[in-house]
Write a protein that holds these residues in place. Sequence first.
Motif, PDB file in Angstrom:
ATOM      1  N   TYR A   1       0.842  -1.194   0.000  1.00 13.91           N
ATOM      2  CA  TYR A   1       0.000   0.000   0.000  1.00 13.91           C
ATOM      3  C   TYR A   1       0.877   1.243   0.000  1.00 13.91           C
ATOM      4  CZ  TYR A   1      -4.221  -2.667   1.255  1.00 13.91           C
ATOM      5  OH  TYR A   1      -5.277  -3.534   1.257  1.00 13.91           O
ATOM      6  N   ASP A   2       0.570   2.171  -0.874  1.00 17.90           N
ATOM      7  CA  ASP A   2       1.186   3.484  -0.815  1.00 17.90           C
ATOM      8  C   ASP A   2       0.737   4.175   0.473  1.00 17.90           C
ATOM      9  OD1 ASP A   2       0.957   6.626  -1.525  1.00 17.90           O
ATOM     10  OD2 ASP A   2       2.601   5.722  -2.659  1.00 17.90           O
ATOM     11  N   PHE A   3       1.586   5.059   1.006  1.00 18.58           N
ATOM     12  CA  PHE A   3       1.206   5.767   2.226  1.00 18.58           C
ATOM     13  C   PHE A   3      -0.137   6.469   2.079  1.00 18.58           C
ATOM     14  CE2 PHE A   3       5.889   6.452   3.747  1.00 18.58           C
ATOM     15  CZ  PHE A   3       5.947   5.115   4.124  1.00 18.58           C
ATOM     16  N   ALA A   4      -0.449   6.946   0.905  1.00 19.72           N
ATOM     17  CA  ALA A   4      -1.696   7.686   0.712  1.00 19.72           C
ATOM     18  C   ALA A   4      -2.920   6.779   0.679  1.00 19.72           C
ATOM     19  CB  ALA A   4      -1.626   8.497  -0.582  1.00 19.72           C
ATOM     20  N   GLU A   5      -2.724   5.472   0.642  1.00 21.82           N
ATOM     21  CA  GLU A   5      -3.855   4.546   0.524  1.00 21.82           C
ATOM     22  C   GLU A   5      -4.382   4.038   1.866  1.00 21.82           C
ATOM     23  OE1 GLU A   5      -3.542   1.910  -3.333  1.00 21.82           O
ATOM     24  OE2 GLU A   5      -1.610   1.859  -2.275  1.00 21.82           O
ATOM     25  N   GLY A   6      -3.615   4.198   2.941  1.00 25.32           N
ATOM     26  CA  GLY A   6      -4.019   3.633   4.229  1.00 25.32           C
ATOM     27  C   GLY A   6      -4.571   4.661   5.181  1.00 25.32           C
ATOM     28  N   ASN A   7      -4.812   4.232   6.409  1.00 24.09           N
ATOM     29  CA  ASN A   7      -5.223   5.123   7.490  1.00 24.09           C
ATOM     30  C   ASN A   7      -4.949   4.437   8.821  1.00 24.09           C
ATOM     31  OD1 ASN A   7      -7.705   3.615   8.379  1.00 24.09           O
ATOM     32  ND2 ASN A   7      -8.321   4.086   6.264  1.00 24.09           N
ATOM     33  N   LYS A   8      -5.188   5.162   9.901  1.00 25.62           N
ATOM     34  CA  LYS A   8      -4.798   4.671  11.219  1.00 25.62           C
ATOM     35  C   LYS A   8      -5.599   3.460  11.680  1.00 25.62           C
ATOM     36  CE  LYS A   8      -7.807   7.796  13.875  1.00 25.62           C
ATOM     37  NZ  LYS A   8      -7.860   8.859  14.894  1.00 25.62           N
ATOM     38  N   SER A   9      -6.724   3.178  11.048  1.00 31.79           N
ATOM     39  CA  SER A   9      -7.536   2.024  11.441  1.00 31.79           C
ATOM     40  C   SER A   9      -6.997   0.713  10.882  1.00 31.79           C
ATOM     41  CB  SER A   9      -8.988   2.219  10.972  1.00 31.79           C
ATOM     42  OG  SER A   9      -9.067   2.125   9.548  1.00 31.79           O
ATOM     43  N   MET A  10      -5.960   0.776  10.050  1.00 31.66           N
ATOM     44  CA  MET A  10      -5.460  -0.418   9.362  1.00 31.66           C
ATOM     45  C   MET A  10      -4.210  -0.993  10.027  1.00 31.66           C
ATOM     46  SD  MET A  10      -6.069   1.011   5.471  1.00 31.66           S
ATOM     47  CE  MET A  10      -5.566  -0.496   4.630  1.00 31.66           C
ATOM     48  N   LYS A  11      -4.131  -0.870  11.355  1.00 34.16           N
ATOM     49  CA  LYS A  11      -2.920  -1.305  12.068  1.00 34.16           C
ATOM     50  C   LYS A  11      -2.643  -2.795  11.909  1.00 34.16           C
ATOM     51  CE  LYS A  11      -2.427   2.164  15.699  1.00 34.16           C
ATOM     52  NZ  LYS A  11      -2.349   2.379  17.170  1.00 34.16           N
ATOM     53  N   GLN A  12      -3.679  -3.613  11.937  1.00 30.50           N
ATOM     54  CA  GLN A  12      -3.449  -5.054  11.837  1.00 30.50           C
ATOM     55  C   GLN A  12      -2.826  -5.422  10.501  1.00 30.50           C
ATOM     56  OE1 GLN A  12      -3.897  -7.246  14.393  1.00 30.50           O
ATOM     57  NE2 GLN A  12      -4.397  -5.420  15.576  1.00 30.50           N
ATOM     58  N   LEU A  13      -3.126  -4.674   9.458  1.00 25.83           N
ATOM     59  CA  LEU A  13      -2.598  -4.959   8.131  1.00 25.83           C
ATOM     60  C   LEU A  13      -1.294  -4.220   7.860  1.00 25.83           C
ATOM     61  CD1 LEU A  13      -3.263  -6.416   5.419  1.00 25.83           C
ATOM     62  CD2 LEU A  13      -4.343  -4.272   4.675  1.00 25.83           C
ATOM     63  N   LEU A  14      -1.265  -2.918   8.166  1.00 23.48           N
ATOM     64  CA  LEU A  14      -0.122  -2.072   7.826  1.00 23.48           C
ATOM     65  C   LEU A  14       0.839  -1.879   8.990  1.00 23.48           C
ATOM     66  CD1 LEU A  14      -1.966   0.747   5.813  1.00 23.48           C
ATOM     67  CD2 LEU A  14      -0.947  -1.378   4.949  1.00 23.48           C
ATOM     68  N   GLY A  15       0.507  -2.436  10.164  1.00 28.82           N
ATOM     69  CA  GLY A  15       1.328  -2.189  11.335  1.00 28.82           C
ATOM     70  C   GLY A  15       1.085  -0.788  11.858  1.00 28.82           C
ATOM     71  N   GLY A  16       1.459  -0.544  13.100  1.00 33.90           N
ATOM     72  CA  GLY A  16       1.233   0.770  13.677  1.00 33.90           C
ATOM     73  C   GLY A  16       1.967   1.871  12.941  1.00 33.90           C
ATOM     74  N   LYS A  17       3.216   1.599  12.561  1.00 32.96           N
ATOM     75  CA  LYS A  17       4.018   2.630  11.895  1.00 32.96           C
ATOM     76  C   LYS A  17       3.438   2.966  10.524  1.00 32.96           C
ATOM     77  CE  LYS A  17       8.246   2.278  12.808  1.00 32.96           C
ATOM     78  NZ  LYS A  17       9.580   1.656  12.920  1.00 32.96           N
ATOM     79  N   GLY A  18       3.107   1.938   9.742  1.00 30.83           N
ATOM     80  CA  GLY A  18       2.574   2.178   8.407  1.00 30.83           C
ATOM     81  C   GLY A  18       1.219   2.851   8.441  1.00 30.83           C
ATOM     82  N   ALA A  19       0.351   2.410   9.359  1.00 33.47           N
ATOM     83  CA  ALA A  19      -0.980   3.007   9.453  1.00 33.47           C
ATOM     84  C   ALA A  19      -0.883   4.477   9.833  1.00 33.47           C
ATOM     85  CB  ALA A  19      -1.813   2.242  10.475  1.00 33.47           C
TER      86      ALA A  19
END
Length: 944
Positions: free
Chosen positions: A62-80
Amino acid sequence: MDVGSITRLNVRPVFNWTGFLAYSEKTPSPLESSGQRSPRRDKSPSNLGPTPQGATVPKLVYDFAEGNKSMKQLLGGKGANLAEMTNLGLPVPPGFTITADACKVFLKTGSVPPELADEIDHHVAELEQKMGKKLGQADDPLLVSVRSGAAVSMPGMMETVLNVGLNDDSVNGLAHHSGNPRFAWDAYRRLIQMFGKTVLGMEGDIFEDAIEAAKQAKGTKNDLDLDADDLKALVQTFKAAVHEHTGREFPQDPRAQMDLAIEAVFGSWNSERAILYRRQERIATDLGTAVNICSMVFGNLGMDSGTGVAFTRDPSSGQPGVYGDYLQNAQGEDVVAGIRNTVPLADLEQIDKASYDELMTIMAKLEGHYRDLCDIEFTVERGKLWMLQTRVGKRTAGAAFRIATSLVDEGVIDTDEALRRVKGAQLAQLMFPRFDGDAATDLLTKAIGASPGAASGKVVFTSAAAVEAADRGEKVILVRRETNPDDLHGMIAAQGILTSRGGKTSHAAVVARGMGKTCVCGADELEVDVAARSIKVNGRTIAEGDMISIDGTTGQVFLGEVPVVPSPVVQYFEGTLAADAGDELVAAVDRLITHADETRRLDVRTNADTAEDAARARRFGAQGIGLCRTEHMFLGERREAVERLILADSAEESDAALAVLEPLQRKDFLELLDAMDGLPVTIRLIDPPLHEFLPPLTELAVKVALAKERGEDPGRDALLLTAVERLHEQNPMLGLRGVRLGLVIPGLFKMQVRAIASAAAELKKAGKDPRPEIMIPLVAAVQELQFSRDEVEAVLTEVAAAEGVEWSTPIGTMIELPRAAVTAEQIAEAAEFFSFGTNDLTQMTWGFSRDDVEGSFFSTYLEKGIFAVSPFESIDREGVGALVKMGAERGRTTRPDLKLGICGEHGGDPDSIHFFHEAGLDYVSCSPFRIPVARLEAGRAALD
């Protein structure tokens, strides 16, 4: 290149160069070691469309612009959170995140998903287009960081590699484009150093020793005094070390560097320190980590650049203000590693006011957005501010309570949310003693109080020494120049941590706060000599093994052991310190514990066998006694009377022994019921095997044999030996105990019940309100319970008639056998309450004795991940917990008003309390000191 060349599940990722070939554009990426794809593609990722079967393959990048803070389980805390900041319009360097799902595949199969390479190609191409440069481009290279990011913060436990994309060609381009050759060569040596440790499994000391040698040759102790030529020479030294220790050259292909770093980050999920940290913090083992690929921005371009860590509030105290550390001409790892002493964040205002003002605006925006304390990492590159990370920050226990109530006062959150944000474990930390400020002390130095608490112990200088000392039962203080993730074992074993470098954002500080360990950092007056095992401070020498004390609140370090006094929070619960006495922390605790009491459904009782314990538990908020263990009343001087009961050869001798015990028992129950006047007191009739009240078999056998050998009469010892041999059982836990004793030894239970009833009658006549509840232990069949109940009721009726008073005495049982849980609907016919004895139920369900296994194979089970936490510490939901739920549900099918409680040690465990709430129990019972913790967690459980 075989992806198996990186060890996946060992203690640390180790790179195996067997079969390694020099990388070139024709060499497959390690991510494509299956051989199907080349590393360069100009097509969209294969998972963005349907497969031939029509199914859609989940996205793995996922590009940074595609995620959000609710996606921690998928993107991890740092990525979300990088995604969230990007969407908020904050200055975040462009990048993308590889999901934790890809890591899970890697950990399960030893290979990354086959479609991952194409997705990375796609996102690298997009990143190159945004940045206007290509990865590793010779004249102006795009460089990236490869950083871990799990769903739950695990600071420093997994891997990071910075400056990926540099090689022998692009370092010259970076030097030319930046106009700063020193910066370029410093960036290259950092890449080789991180890559060597993280990906290739080389020892960090190999690189650190080379740096120290370079500084000695230069005649300096400061890294910044090394110029471009010095660093260029270091790069050659580092590359030679790589060749010497791995047998191959440092990889020059930028994409190969990236792919290998990604795999190393995935593999670091199962590094020894990460496993240990998850076990300590009870983090699930199957989450995996995401990987964040972020375009590099540089804080080490000169004195107009720098890096820092900031908090929107003080993580130690919770007070609002400007808190954090800043380091000029440095990269982020220099700050968190604590290897150079930083300046306070407030100094940035004088160093670079524009960046400081922008940072303050961003910090306020982030705290408002997350509605909580935020921990922020940032870099200033030649006057341009960049945000590298944010997260809801770790904080001390005291800060957690202060921040939660402050945010309520500010109208940011409500009291329910404030209660959700504090934990019972944090409250327990606040109840630990603190140093006595009036005691005579020998102050050695004062530094930065990074994690509050009072800790005393012997000085040790290595994590191994800390663990060894703790295993011997000794208390130690781990003293280091700075800690790193490999010190986790020692940090856990130590009472506290003291470092001569670093600040409130160093590795030592962050990890200590997360674990609730006392920590003092940045004691730069200390000269720590690990080789000599000594500290020098102000002309004094402290050797390993000497006792010191550290105060994590004030930052003070004392020689010797300093006396402690009760914490203000304990004084509040004891009733000696009022909530409105002016102590902010006590006021915050009072507000939230009061709200928990208003919110919770579960009652909280105590396990107490003495009037003193009962009185203290009542002061701490206990609503009765959930377990009085009457066998504890037969120890000490009373043991001889029990011995006479066991040795009795006739009914007359047995009755005589019981007659001696009854008034003693009556006095016990009188004091206990009086201390809990008006509240229920559950009294368990005697439970353990009788041989526990006799001397050990081996000890008696030796005494008798020696007496006979000397021609002496062994006397009473011979009688005791005969009794012990008669009562000896191969497995006493499964033998003659509990209800079986009451059935086999006439008069035993009757004596106890008569003592309970007569004590209650005396109190009743005195105008008091005794509320005894009689619990019959270890019942497996309703017939056992019914027989015992008939005897108990007969005694109660007899005493009530004789004393001329009446009261209600519920009769119930302890559910501690699997059969009792399975047949609970039958047992409920004869029981007015169930109390789940989860200690024994755990032993019976798992088939092992706690006393035997905790010192034998439990440590192995924990190390291998079979247990994330001991089932005696926190309830085994799937096994023992299922029996508790079954017993509760089946019991209430027979008796809907059946009272349900739990009296095992799990009654004071925060996670277990949430389970008991879910299971529909009416109360938990725990030790007096755990009462406030249980009250708080019961309130939190109701909100969940």
